[in-house]
Write a protein that holds these residues in place. Structure first.
Motif, PDB file in Angstrom:
ATOM      1  N   LEU A   1       0.849  -1.185   0.000  1.00 20.90           N
ATOM      2  CA  LEU A   1       0.000   0.000   0.000  1.00 20.90           C
ATOM      3  C   LEU A   1       0.886   1.237   0.000  1.00 20.90           C
ATOM      4  N   CYS A   2       0.703   2.103  -0.979  1.00 22.81           N
ATOM      5  CA  CYS A   2       1.517   3.303  -1.126  1.00 22.81           C
ATOM      6  C   CYS A   2       0.599   4.514  -1.182  1.00 22.81           C
ATOM      7  N   GLY A   3       0.734   5.418  -0.214  1.00 23.04           N
ATOM      8  CA  GLY A   3      -0.129   6.585  -0.160  1.00 23.04           C
ATOM      9  C   GLY A   3       0.649   7.878  -0.097  1.00 23.04           C
ATOM     10  N   GLY A   4       0.171   8.866  -0.836  1.00 22.08           N
ATOM     11  CA  GLY A   4       0.769  10.185  -0.793  1.00 22.08           C
ATOM     12  C   GLY A   4      -0.062  11.123   0.053  1.00 22.08           C
ATOM     13  N   SER A   5       0.571  11.853   0.971  1.00 19.49           N
ATOM     14  CA  SER A   5      -0.128  12.832   1.789  1.00 19.49           C
ATOM     15  C   SER A   5      -1.301  12.178   2.513  1.00 19.49           C
ATOM     16  N   MET A   6      -2.525  12.693   2.347  1.00 27.44           N
ATOM     17  CA  MET A   6      -3.675  12.096   3.016  1.00 27.44           C
ATOM     18  C   MET A   6      -3.876  10.636   2.615  1.00 27.44           C
ATOM     19  N   GLY A   7      -3.390  10.262   1.450  1.00 22.91           N
ATOM     20  CA  GLY A   7      -3.468   8.857   1.049  1.00 22.91           C
ATOM     21  C   GLY A   7      -2.704   7.954   1.995  1.00 22.91           C
ATOM     22  N   ALA A   8      -1.586   8.451   2.543  1.00 26.79           N
ATOM     23  CA  ALA A   8      -0.834   7.672   3.531  1.00 26.79           C
ATOM     24  C   ALA A   8      -1.619   7.536   4.820  1.00 26.79           C
ATOM     25  N   SER A   9      -2.268   8.612   5.246  1.00 25.64           N
ATOM     26  CA  SER A   9      -3.097   8.532   6.449  1.00 25.64           C
ATOM     27  C   SER A   9      -4.266   7.576   6.253  1.00 25.64           C
TER      28      SER A   9
END
Length: 270
Positions: free
Chosen positions: A91-99
């Motif tokens: 799972l790879c999230g950027g900014s709020m995607g990481a949260s």
């Protein structure tokens, strides 16, 4: 785009390309799945199956009035992984995607997760006496009004003119502007506030799968030290700071980001 319907009857769109081990890409606040296009191509070429998600209220997914919380966005990830039969994903999230990923892990654990990549997202946005890696200027005393008019310009990090260059590259690649949604609707304002007051430090510190924390040296939102500090006590954690790079790390420095991501993926047990 293919779709999945969540257990509260919201239709979510996603990109599905390539074959091989699965990596799920989750974009940040207001951003669509297509903002990962420069990673998508590199990952598919390297032999991965890419699932890039439009979260509810984002991209081409439905935008209901309900579910504008990090908890619900984490549940949506579970609904998507279960619907697609994915049980060994990075799972790879950027900014709020990481949260969103940390919300998912906090609720459902790592049974479907092989590893996690956080892209320039501090696990705690509020600064206090024990944590100075939060959003510049955000404290407990102003948390209810700080984002009332959207995400403020901090005056820090990569200057605006340099931040515009990645968008031009993205537009050239997509041959269109990415479908950014308005931050001014009541659900999006509620989501941003819920995101801002969350604290995922314990989840990051105790997660039982490998973690890569990526930070931009010149992030406009928080110190790059959040990456190393947040995984300091986790033996499965590693961090990397990208030079001459702002908050949108995967777009600001796509070649360097892709190299760091592929190196991390290559280090995972097969």
């Amino acid at each position: 785009m293919p779709t999945v319907v969540t257990n509260d009857n919201v239709t979510l769109n996603y990109i599905d390309e390539g074959a091989g081990p699965v990596i799920v890409l989750i974009a940040g606040f207001c951003a669509p799945a297509t903002t990962w296009v420069m990673q998508q191509d590199a990952l598919v070429k390297a032999g991965y199956r890419v699932l890039a998600l439009d979260r509810r209220g984002h991209g081409d997914s439905e935008s209901p009035e309900h579910g504008a919380t990090m908890a619900r966005h984490g549940q949506d990830v579970e609904n998507i992984l279960a619907s697609l039969g994915v049980d060994d994903a990075v799972l790879c999230g950027g900014s709020m995607g990481a949260s969103t990923i940390w919300s998912y892990v906090s609720q459902f654990g790592t049974g479907r997760v092989k590893a996690v990549v956080s892209v320039d997202q501090t696990p705690k946005m509020i600064n206090d006496a024990e944590w100075s890696n939060g959003f510049f200027g955000l404290t407990d005393s102003n948390k209810d009004t700080f984002f009332a008019d959207g995400v403020p310009d901090t005056g820090k990090g990569l200057p605006k003119w340099k931040s515009a260059l990645p968008i031009l590259k993205l537009v050239a690649k997509l041959r269109a502007m990415p479908k950014m949604v308005s931050p001014d609707t009541p659900p999006m304002k509620a989501l941003l506030h819920d995101h801002a007051v969350a604290d995922w430090r314990e989840v990051v510190a105790t997660v039982d799968v490998p973690v890569l924390m990526v930070a931009g040296r010149e992030s406009q939102f928080w110190p790059c030290t959040h990456a190393a500090d947040s995984i300091a006590g986790n033996p499965l954690g590693r961090s990397v700071v990208l030079e001459n790079c702002g908050h949108a790390s995967n777009m600001d420095r796509p070649m360097e980001f892709n190299a760091a991501l592929l190196d991390f993926l290559g280090s995972l047990p097969q």
